[in-house]
Design a protein around this motif. Sequence first.
Motif, mmCIF file in Angstrom:
data_model
loop_
_atom_site.group_PDB
_atom_site.id
_atom_site.type_symbol
_atom_site.label_atom_id
_atom_site.label_comp_id
_atom_site.label_asym_id
_atom_site.label_seq_id
_atom_site.Cartn_x
_atom_site.Cartn_y
_atom_site.Cartn_z
ATOM 1 N N ALA A 66 10.650 78.294 -28.790
ATOM 2 C CA ALA A 66 9.319 78.537 -29.096
ATOM 3 C C ALA A 66 8.564 77.271 -28.553
ATOM 4 C CB ALA A 66 9.106 78.747 -30.514
ATOM 5 N N GLU A 67 7.096 77.500 -28.241
ATOM 6 C CA GLU A 67 6.541 76.646 -27.982
ATOM 7 C C GLU A 67 6.357 75.384 -29.079
ATOM 8 O OE1 GLU A 67 3.538 75.485 -24.694
ATOM 9 O OE2 GLU A 67 5.069 76.938 -24.974
ATOM 10 N N GLY A 68 6.573 74.201 -28.710
ATOM 11 C CA GLY A 68 6.255 73.312 -29.880
ATOM 12 C C GLY A 68 7.893 72.953 -30.337
ATOM 13 N N SER A 69 8.891 73.415 -29.836
ATOM 14 C CA SER A 69 10.328 73.152 -30.333
ATOM 15 C C SER A 69 10.626 71.706 -30.117
ATOM 16 C CB SER A 69 11.098 73.894 -29.631
ATOM 17 O OG SER A 69 10.968 75.315 -29.843
ATOM 18 N N GLU A 70 11.133 71.153 -31.004
ATOM 19 C CA GLU A 70 11.764 69.800 -31.124
ATOM 20 C C GLU A 70 13.082 69.997 -30.126
ATOM 21 O OE1 GLU A 70 12.282 67.984 -34.631
ATOM 22 O OE2 GLU A 70 10.189 67.907 -35.156
ATOM 23 N N VAL A 71 13.385 69.042 -29.127
ATOM 24 C CA VAL A 71 14.494 69.123 -28.308
ATOM 25 C C VAL A 71 14.971 67.596 -28.076
ATOM 26 C CG1 VAL A 71 13.627 71.074 -27.173
ATOM 27 C CG2 VAL A 71 13.194 68.961 -26.223
ATOM 28 N N MET A 72 16.218 67.601 -27.367
ATOM 29 C CA MET A 72 16.639 66.108 -27.058
ATOM 30 C C MET A 72 17.190 66.211 -25.625
ATOM 31 S SD MET A 72 19.677 64.049 -28.990
ATOM 32 C CE MET A 72 21.027 65.157 -28.622
ATOM 33 N N VAL A 73 16.920 64.979 -24.847
ATOM 34 C CA VAL A 73 17.478 65.117 -23.500
ATOM 35 C C VAL A 73 18.435 63.807 -23.642
ATOM 36 C CG1 VAL A 73 16.974 65.004 -21.217
ATOM 37 C CG2 VAL A 73 15.423 66.044 -22.591
ATOM 38 N N VAL A 74 19.722 64.004 -22.921
ATOM 39 C CA VAL A 74 20.483 63.067 -23.116
ATOM 40 C C VAL A 74 20.621 62.348 -21.686
ATOM 41 C CG1 VAL A 74 23.032 62.042 -23.309
ATOM 42 C CG2 VAL A 74 21.844 63.811 -24.857
ATOM 43 N N PHE A 75 20.415 61.136 -21.269
ATOM 44 C CA PHE A 75 20.602 60.743 -20.078
ATOM 45 C C PHE A 75 21.880 59.690 -19.889
ATOM 46 C CE2 PHE A 75 16.104 61.640 -20.237
ATOM 47 C CZ PHE A 75 15.984 62.608 -19.043
ATOM 48 N N ARG A 76 22.777 59.820 -19.161
ATOM 49 C CA ARG A 76 23.905 59.001 -19.229
ATOM 50 C C ARG A 76 24.041 58.009 -18.016
ATOM 51 N NH1 ARG A 76 29.303 62.358 -19.495
ATOM 52 N NH2 ARG A 76 30.129 60.175 -19.334
ATOM 53 N N GLY A 77 23.897 56.705 -18.228
ATOM 54 C CA GLY A 77 24.012 55.775 -16.971
ATOM 55 C C GLY A 77 25.393 55.453 -16.623
ATOM 56 N N GLU A 92 47.619 37.174 -24.443
ATOM 57 C CA GLU A 92 48.096 36.155 -25.187
ATOM 58 C C GLU A 92 48.401 36.596 -26.719
ATOM 59 O OE1 GLU A 92 44.814 33.169 -23.113
ATOM 60 O OE2 GLU A 92 44.497 33.689 -25.361
ATOM 61 N N ALA A 93 47.502 37.445 -27.290
ATOM 62 C CA ALA A 93 47.888 37.893 -28.510
ATOM 63 C C ALA A 93 48.102 39.350 -28.727
ATOM 64 C CB ALA A 93 46.700 37.718 -29.364
ATOM 65 N N HIS A 94 48.035 40.123 -27.453
ATOM 66 C CA HIS A 94 48.348 41.438 -27.554
ATOM 67 C C HIS A 94 47.658 42.237 -28.544
ATOM 68 C CE1 HIS A 94 51.459 40.838 -24.416
ATOM 69 N NE2 HIS A 94 51.803 39.745 -25.255
ATOM 70 N N ARG A 95 46.498 42.060 -28.803
ATOM 71 C CA ARG A 95 45.486 42.636 -29.757
ATOM 72 C C ARG A 95 44.506 43.335 -29.150
ATOM 73 N NH1 ARG A 95 46.736 41.713 -34.925
ATOM 74 N NH2 ARG A 95 44.643 41.684 -35.810
ATOM 75 N N GLN A 96 44.612 44.089 -28.233
ATOM 76 C CA GLN A 96 43.573 44.715 -27.450
ATOM 77 C C GLN A 96 43.936 46.313 -27.280
ATOM 78 O OE1 GLN A 96 40.460 43.861 -27.158
ATOM 79 N NE2 GLN A 96 40.650 41.552 -27.159
ATOM 80 N N VAL A 97 43.002 47.074 -27.196
ATOM 81 C CA VAL A 97 43.351 48.740 -26.885
ATOM 82 C C VAL A 97 42.209 49.156 -26.139
ATOM 83 C CG1 VAL A 97 44.451 48.964 -29.120
ATOM 84 C CG2 VAL A 97 41.751 49.179 -28.922
ATOM 85 N N PRO A 98 42.699 50.295 -25.411
ATOM 86 C CA PRO A 98 41.932 51.060 -24.417
ATOM 87 C C PRO A 98 40.300 51.232 -25.048
ATOM 88 C CG PRO A 98 44.109 51.904 -24.404
ATOM 89 C CD PRO A 98 43.874 50.902 -25.636
ATOM 90 N N THR A 99 39.465 51.495 -24.354
ATOM 91 C CA THR A 99 38.189 51.906 -24.620
ATOM 92 C C THR A 99 37.404 52.387 -23.494
ATOM 93 O OG1 THR A 99 36.237 51.142 -25.883
ATOM 94 C CG2 THR A 99 36.659 49.708 -24.361
ATOM 95 N N TRP A 100 36.098 52.917 -23.993
ATOM 96 C CA TRP A 100 35.344 53.452 -22.724
ATOM 97 C C TRP A 100 34.225 52.898 -23.017
ATOM 98 C CZ3 TRP A 100 37.660 57.510 -19.824
ATOM 99 C CH2 TRP A 100 36.871 57.970 -18.899
ATOM 100 N N ASN A 101 33.533 52.354 -21.884
ATOM 101 C CA ASN A 101 32.110 51.881 -22.073
ATOM 102 C C ASN A 101 30.963 52.529 -21.145
ATOM 103 O OD1 ASN A 101 32.992 49.385 -23.382
ATOM 104 N ND2 ASN A 101 32.707 48.159 -21.609
ATOM 105 N N TYR A 102 29.766 52.570 -21.699
ATOM 106 C CA TYR A 102 28.808 53.524 -20.935
ATOM 107 C C TYR A 102 27.488 52.990 -21.347
ATOM 108 C CZ TYR A 102 29.068 55.066 -25.939
ATOM 109 O OH TYR A 102 29.434 55.132 -27.352
ATOM 110 N N GLU A 103 26.496 53.694 -20.821
ATOM 111 C CA GLU A 103 25.015 53.316 -21.024
ATOM 112 C C GLU A 103 24.407 54.584 -21.429
ATOM 113 O OE1 GLU A 103 23.495 49.663 -18.293
ATOM 114 O OE2 GLU A 103 24.039 51.718 -17.261
ATOM 115 N N VAL A 104 23.778 54.821 -22.305
ATOM 116 C CA VAL A 104 23.112 56.307 -22.568
ATOM 117 C C VAL A 104 21.825 56.366 -23.403
ATOM 118 C CG1 VAL A 104 24.157 56.495 -24.826
ATOM 119 C CG2 VAL A 104 23.662 58.662 -23.538
#
Length: 204
Positions: A66-77, A92-104
């Motif tokens: 409908a006209e005037g609907s609230e929407v969201m647009v996601v831009f991934r960098g 050295e300490a074996h205290r790190q784990v995998p992760t995923w980095n991103y811009e959005v």
Amino acid sequence: MYIPPYFAEVRPEELSRIIHDHPLGMLVTHGPGGLDADHIPFEFDAEARRLTAHVARANPLWQRCAEGSEVMVVFRGAEGYVSPNWYPSKHEAHRQVPTWNYEVVHAHGVLTVRDDERFVRGLVGRLTRRHEASQPRPWKMSDAAPGYVDELLRAIVGIEIALTSLTGKRKLSQNKEARDRLGAAEGLEAVDNAALARAMRQAG
């Protein structure tokens, strides 16, 4: 969107950069049938706080919302997987784990349908000029056969989103030691993810 303080991006120039560099947005809408998402290249006017785009006339999006609907647009960098092996401290300490980095960037706003040939023609012309600019011989709308562009323009509908907010997140290992962040950037360069590596180097 969950945003720890060290990942929050509020600088208007950075939000604009992400949208400009990655214009294919995911438009999230909520209609009678529930949630839906369309993937559309957008034009962003930061000064007017407006997003514009076009969809196929056959796409029910422009009639469903409908006209005037609230929407969201996601831009991934820039984005990518980060191995703990790239962090010097891991060895050295074996205290790190995998992760995923991103811009959005999440752009919230109010949708207006622009079923207007003049609006659509201008939008298509601007999008074409921008995205053809890097070509050795940029294609122009006038390169098409007479009447062909007119026919195609009748098959699309414009949409305009008046923005109410822009929310940004850049998860670039800012919560890590500088040597770990830079080590991860080197690892990303080694796997040909220069864009994310560059963003992480600049995040320090």
